[in-house]
Write a protein that holds these residues in place. Structure first.
Motif, short mmCIF file in Angstrom:
data_model
loop_
_atom_site.label_atom_id
_atom_site.label_comp_id
_atom_site.label_asym_id
_atom_site.label_seq_id
_atom_site.Cartn_x
_atom_site.Cartn_y
_atom_site.Cartn_z
N THR A 77 33.09 15.10 114.88
CA THR A 77 32.12 14.63 114.19
C THR A 77 31.04 13.77 115.10
O THR A 77 31.55 12.25 115.96
N SER A 78 30.11 13.06 115.46
CA SER A 78 29.19 12.94 116.89
C SER A 78 28.85 11.78 115.16
O SER A 78 29.11 11.81 114.21
N GLU A 79 28.21 10.54 116.33
CA GLU A 79 28.34 8.73 116.26
C GLU A 79 27.58 9.10 114.29
O GLU A 79 27.42 8.80 112.92
N ASP A 80 26.27 10.05 114.12
CA ASP A 80 25.06 9.33 113.78
C ASP A 80 25.60 11.26 111.92
O ASP A 80 25.01 10.76 111.55
N GLY A 81 27.09 11.77 113.07
CA GLY A 81 27.18 12.36 111.06
C GLY A 81 26.97 13.75 111.19
O GLY A 81 27.04 14.49 110.16
N LEU A 82 25.45 14.15 112.48
CA LEU A 82 24.63 15.71 111.89
C LEU A 82 25.43 16.46 113.20
O LEU A 82 25.33 17.39 112.72
N ASN A 83 25.99 16.63 114.35
CA ASN A 83 26.63 17.29 114.59
C ASN A 83 28.10 16.99 114.65
O ASN A 83 28.71 15.93 114.18
N SER A 84 28.81 18.56 115.25
CA SER A 84 30.02 18.78 114.78
C SER A 84 30.70 19.87 115.24
O SER A 84 29.77 21.04 115.75
N LEU A 85 31.96 19.82 116.19
CA LEU A 85 33.13 20.58 116.44
C LEU A 85 34.07 20.75 115.47
O LEU A 85 34.50 20.09 114.73
N THR A 86 34.69 22.38 115.68
CA THR A 86 36.01 22.05 114.84
C THR A 86 36.57 23.11 115.82
O THR A 86 36.31 23.97 117.08
N ILE A 87 38.00 22.73 115.95
CA ILE A 87 38.94 23.32 117.28
C ILE A 87 40.14 23.52 116.34
O ILE A 87 40.56 22.78 115.01
N ILE A 88 40.27 24.82 116.23
CA ILE A 88 41.61 25.75 115.64
C ILE A 88 42.43 26.20 116.61
O ILE A 88 42.14 26.67 117.56
N SER A 89 43.98 25.54 116.39
CA SER A 89 44.83 25.56 117.72
C SER A 89 45.42 27.06 116.58
O SER A 89 46.30 26.70 115.96
N LYS A 90 46.59 27.66 117.37
CA LYS A 90 47.35 28.92 116.74
C LYS A 90 48.59 29.08 118.05
O LYS A 90 47.38 29.45 119.08
N ASP A 91 49.76 29.03 118.02
CA ASP A 91 50.05 29.79 119.55
C ASP A 91 50.10 29.31 120.63
O ASP A 91 49.60 30.00 121.30
N ALA A 92 49.97 28.27 120.73
CA ALA A 92 48.95 27.38 122.21
C ALA A 92 48.12 27.48 122.14
O ALA A 92 47.88 27.54 123.93
N GLU A 93 46.81 28.42 121.87
CA GLU A 93 45.80 28.22 121.84
C GLU A 93 44.64 27.66 121.12
O GLU A 93 45.23 27.80 119.44
N TYR A 94 43.41 26.84 121.66
CA TYR A 94 42.57 26.31 121.06
C TYR A 94 41.38 26.48 120.80
O TYR A 94 40.61 27.57 122.08
N TYR A 95 40.48 27.63 120.05
CA TYR A 95 39.05 28.52 119.72
C TYR A 95 38.37 27.41 118.76
O TYR A 95 38.37 26.07 118.41
N ILE A 96 37.10 26.76 119.79
CA ILE A 96 36.34 26.14 119.78
C ILE A 96 34.83 26.71 119.07
O ILE A 96 34.26 26.84 119.71
N PHE A 97 34.42 25.71 118.11
CA PHE A 97 33.53 26.10 117.27
C PHE A 97 33.17 25.48 117.01
O PHE A 97 32.76 24.14 117.32
N LYS A 98 31.28 25.56 116.96
CA LYS A 98 29.95 24.28 117.22
C LYS A 98 30.53 23.74 115.75
O LYS A 98 30.09 25.56 114.82
N GLY A 99 29.91 23.34 115.01
CA GLY A 99 30.03 22.83 113.12
C GLY A 99 31.75 23.07 112.81
O GLY A 99 31.97 22.94 113.43
N LYS A 100 30.88 22.51 111.80
CA LYS A 100 32.42 22.52 111.10
C LYS A 100 33.19 23.53 110.19
O LYS A 100 32.00 24.66 109.88
N LEU A 101 33.74 24.39 109.90
CA LEU A 101 34.67 25.44 110.28
C LEU A 101 35.55 24.91 108.26
O LEU A 101 36.45 24.36 108.66
N ASP A 102 35.29 25.84 107.38
CA ASP A 102 36.41 25.20 106.61
C ASP A 102 37.55 26.71 105.92
O ASP A 102 37.11 27.77 105.24
#
Length: 125
Positions: free
Chosen positions: A28-53
């Protein structure tokens, strides 16, 4: 009492055994307005814009980095709805990448220079 203990133990085993194998990290950015979500599975990393639940990886909207090392260093800069990611190494698949995520491969020297600037946020995954 013994039956309750056995039942609770079985429930815990089933519950803990249902792990999806996904690990998630949110940057998350310092101002809390932006974020990235990184999901890892089986030595692969998926990078998404924003927060994913989510409990599963969406079919598109990500950049995938195939893990060959334990951790990847990166910098992110958010501006006008765009995410600029800077990295020095990795094997990236951009086939499902949204237009607002830009990958930039830079030298280690350039990475270290950018890392000192306040508009770039350092993280590792």
């Amino acid at each position: 009492m013994k039956k309750k203990l056995v039942a609770i133990s079985l429930i815990l085993i089933v519950f803990l055994g249902c792990d999806s194998g996904l690990k998630k990290k949110i940057i998350t950015s310092e101002d809390g307005l932006n974020s990235l979500t990184i999901i890892s599975k089986d030595a692969e990393y998926y990078i998404f814009k924003g927060k994913l639940d989510l409990d599963k990886i969406p079919a598109n909207g990500y950049v995938k980095n195939k893990g060959v090392v334990e951790h990847f260093n990166a910098l992110v800069k958010w501006s006008n709805g765009q995410v600029d990611l800077y990295h020095t190494y990795g094997v990236f698949d951009e086939s499902k990448k949204p237009k607002d995520i830009i990958l930039n491969r830079v030298s280690v020297k350039e990475f270290e220079r950018l890392k000192k600037l306040p508009e770039y946020e350092y993280f590792y995954y």
